[in-house]
Design an enzyme around this catalytic site. Structure first.
Site, PDB file in Angstrom:
ATOM      1  N   ASP A 102       0.859  -1.168   0.000  1.00 55.89           N
ATOM      2  CA  ASP A 102       0.000   0.000   0.000  1.00 55.89           C
ATOM      3  C   ASP A 102       0.900   1.224   0.000  1.00 55.89           C
ATOM      4  OD1 ASP A 102      -2.481   1.494   0.490  1.00 55.89           O
ATOM      5  OD2 ASP A 102      -3.201  -0.398   1.342  1.00 55.89           O
ATOM      6  N   ASP A 204      -3.279   4.666  -2.349  1.00 59.35           N
ATOM      7  CA  ASP A 204      -4.396   5.147  -1.535  1.00 59.35           C
ATOM      8  C   ASP A 204      -4.961   6.452  -2.111  1.00 59.35           C
ATOM      9  OD1 ASP A 204      -5.757   4.667   1.127  1.00 59.35           O
ATOM     10  OD2 ASP A 204      -5.045   6.718   1.472  1.00 59.35           O
ATOM     11  N   GLU A 267      -6.651   3.465  -5.964  1.00 59.95           N
ATOM     12  CA  GLU A 267      -7.922   3.480  -5.243  1.00 59.95           C
ATOM     13  C   GLU A 267      -8.674   4.740  -5.663  1.00 59.95           C
ATOM     14  OE1 GLU A 267     -10.023   3.653  -0.853  1.00 59.95           O
ATOM     15  OE2 GLU A 267      -8.268   4.858  -1.315  1.00 59.95           O
ATOM     16  N   HIS A 328     -11.257  -3.391   3.089  1.00 58.13           N
ATOM     17  CA  HIS A 328     -11.257  -3.055   4.512  1.00 58.13           C
ATOM     18  C   HIS A 328     -12.079  -1.810   4.860  1.00 58.13           C
ATOM     19  CE1 HIS A 328      -8.308  -0.608   2.579  1.00 58.13           C
ATOM     20  NE2 HIS A 328      -8.226   0.160   3.640  1.00 58.13           N
ATOM     21  N   ASP A 329     -12.644  -1.155   3.841  1.00 61.91           N
ATOM     22  CA  ASP A 329     -13.472   0.032   4.094  1.00 61.91           C
ATOM     23  C   ASP A 329     -14.953  -0.247   3.878  1.00 61.91           C
ATOM     24  OD1 ASP A 329     -11.186   1.611   4.509  1.00 61.91           O
ATOM     25  OD2 ASP A 329     -11.003   2.040   2.363  1.00 61.91           O
TER      26      ASP A 329
HETATM   27  C1  NOJ Z   1      -8.505   4.817   1.952  1.00 60.20           C
HETATM   28  C2  NOJ Z   1      -8.167   3.647   2.810  1.00 60.20           C
HETATM   29  O1  NOJ Z   1      -8.584   2.475   2.181  1.00 60.20           O
HETATM   30  C3  NOJ Z   1      -8.837   3.872   4.134  1.00 60.20           C
HETATM   31  O2  NOJ Z   1      -8.778   2.743   4.962  1.00 60.20           O
HETATM   32  C4  NOJ Z   1      -8.186   5.067   4.790  1.00 60.20           C
HETATM   33  O3  NOJ Z   1      -8.850   5.351   5.998  1.00 60.20           O
HETATM   34  C5  NOJ Z   1      -8.242   6.285   3.878  1.00 60.20           C
HETATM   35  N1  NOJ Z   1      -7.899   5.972   2.527  1.00 60.20           N
HETATM   36  C6  NOJ Z   1      -7.289   7.336   4.332  1.00 60.20           C
HETATM   37  O4  NOJ Z   1      -5.986   6.938   4.069  1.00 60.20           O
END
Ligand code: NOJ
Length: 534
Positions: A102, A204, A267, A328-329
């Site tokens: 990441d 990210d 992302e 994970h989000d």
């Molecule tokens: C996206 C990530 O997937 C998430 O987990 C994170 O909180 C935010 N970006 C901030 O970095």
């Protein structure tokens, strides 16, 4: 097999996302670590995984569980040491697998030495590395931009009398990517890991990296509803997805291209037309701008069928597709669509054209775990407590066996486990042909054997209010018809434009496997099949 040579590893293989805190604890502190991942590589290999993406493992105060980085070129002791990392990388490579890290370029931790220097005085040479602005005349923030995690995106700094911008937590100040020194420093971070042999990055919040140079106010979102995160009150048209971001992405790509066969996933949560621009001019942007369509569409066969075609249709020439069911989000797929449909979803993920990314635990049907209020750890959940936005439920430890703490740890796990982990776990599912894990393994193995499924063409053939059917084929190879019942009721499928005859290779319920089908196909609720057709 010569067609595989035209395709690179990140097009052929399945990517598996590991949330390192939750995969395997090896040192008894209740938190997963690098040596834990190493111990589980045999499992991943057995499953047929050839590429692993690990969420951040760098030194971090953990305000956002590693997405607040205090040193880009080291390992957080909680996860191990640099030596452990080198060993893991070696082990991954010796199994013919790839490792993706990441990369979090949009913001650092507020404890990063760069930010500490930048914050120390207005004259510090690093002041411009972050986004500092004077207050408005009444002392309020310079504009109305909001933080994704709630509240204003601006934090007042008493000592130097300016605000700094943070798209996420105030502990995550945004870097100023218009500054050339920042760019060079970050490209060198990429080189640091690429020199070690890392095979790629998941970048990210790629679409956040550059902001409007006039810092104009964002407009109101006319579709805002109370249950949504407060960030959605405005449309982030000036704080994200600025045209200049593509220049930065292509520079990042140039860094990757200094090396052999390295790759970059972006992302990006944007509508299709905008998402496609991240492939870059002449495909010199991200190799895979993450396609989150399946996370956002209602689970409705017709909506999904057209979303797939819209995506296929919008792809630029030679832009390689990719698909995702969770991360994970996001709510886990089993909690979003139920266990029955989660198997159908898995079949969809693994038969669509393009690179699938599997989120750890998806392959055993893990679901979101209710975390009592007093145990919530995710800042998004804590900052907006009345909106049920915590991401903890989708981040709970992996279930390896039926023992206490599911074989994840010998200590108290950092997040509680599913009460049903004694039933839903790798050990219990390995030999059970009805299990999620067996289905994933059969699907992955078929996908790897059959070039049509791995890299072949996709043609939609039918959809109605229950069914999605499509064909995958490649000249000189087997042809496959995939029929998925996205409803819980039985369905009938009589192909009009196909002389249908073939053998079921994989089915969500294994009884159908090996059966011969001709003419009309009848499926039970929540059933899907992959048929090798003539
Ligand atoms: C996206 C990530 O997937 C998430 O987990 C994170 O909180 C935010 N970006 C901030 O970095």
């Amino acid at each position: 097999m010569q067609e595989t040579h035209k395709h690179l590893w990140w097009q052929r293989e399945i990517i598996y996302q590991i949330y390192p805190r939750s995969f395997q604890d090896s040192n008894g502190d209740g938190i997963g670590d690098l040596n834990g991942i190493k111990q589980r590589l045999d499992y991943l290999q057995w499953l047929g995984i050839k590429a692993v993406w690990i969420s951040p493992i760098y030194p971090s105060p953990m305000a956002d569980f590693g997405y607040d980085i205090a040193d880009y070129e080291d390992i957080h002791p909680i996860f191990g040491s640099m030596e452990d990392f080198d060993t893991l990388l070696n082990e991954v490579h010796s199994r013919g697998m790839k490792l993706i890290l990441d990369f979090v370029p949009n913001h650092t931790s507020d404890q990063h030495p760069w930010f500490l220097a930048s914050q120390s005085s207005r004259n510090n040479p690093m002041r411009d590395w972050y986004i500092w602005k004077d207050p408005k005349e009444d002392g309020s923030p310079p504009n109305n931009w909001l933080s994704v995690f709630g509240g204003s995106g601006w934090e007042w700094d008493e000592k130097t009398g300016q605000y700094y911008y943070h798209g996420f937590l105030k502990e995550q100040p945004d870097l100023n990517w218009r500054n050339k020194e920042v760019q060079e420093a970050m490209f060198n971070v990429m080189r640091f890991w690429l020199d070690k042999g890392v095979d790629g990055f998941r970048v990210d919040v790629m679409w956040h990296m550059i902001k409007d140079d006039q810092f104009r106010d964002n407009p109101k979102n006319p579709h805002y509803e109370e249950h949504m995160a407060t960030y959605n009150k405005l449309l982030p048209v000036y704080s994200t997805d600025q045209p200049e971001v593509h220049g930065i992405v292509s520079r990042m790509r140039q860094v990757l291209d200094e090396y052999d066969e390295r790759m970059m996933i972006g992302e990006i949560y944007l509508p299709l037309d905008k998402l496609m621009t991240y492939y870059g001019y002449e495909r010199k942007g991200a190799h895979l701008p993450f396609n989150f369509l399946l996370l956002s569409v209602p689970w409705d066969s017709q909506v999904i069928a057209s979303a797939i075609d819209e995506y296929e249709g919008a792809l630029p020439t030679e832009g390689w597709p990719n698909w995702v069911l969770g991360n994970h989000d996001q709510t886990r797929i089993a909690s979003r669509v139920g266990w029955g449909q989660a198997k159908v979803a898995a079949m969809l993920l693994l038969t669509l054209r393009g690179t699938p990314t599997v989120y750890y635990g998806e392959e055993i049907g893990m679901r979101d775990i209710p975390i009592p209020f007093e145990e919530v750890q995710d800042p998004q959940g804590l900052n907006m407590p009345d909106k049920n936005l915590s991401r903890d439920p989708a981040r709970t430890p992996m279930h390896w066996d039926g023992g206490e703490n599911a074989g994840f740890t010998t200590a108290k796990p950092w997040l509680r486990l599913d009460r049903m982990s004694h039933k839903i776990n790798v050990e219990a599912q390995r030999e059970d042909k009805y299990s999620f894990l067996s289905l994933y393994r059969r699907m992955i193995s078929l996908r790897q054997q059959e070039l049509s499924l791995m890299v072949g063409n996709y043609t939609p053939v039918y959809s109605d209010n229950q069914i999605i059917a499509f064909v995958r084929e490649l000249e000189g190879h087997h042809r496959f018809l995939i029929v998925l019942n996205l409803s819980h009721r039985p369905c009938y499928y009589k192909p009009h434009d196909l002389e249908l005859e073939g053998v079921v290779e994989v089915a969500t319920y294994p009884e159908l496997e090996g059966t011969y089908v001709k003419g009309t196909i009848i499926l039970g609720g929540d059933e899907g099949i992959v048929v090798r057709i003539k």
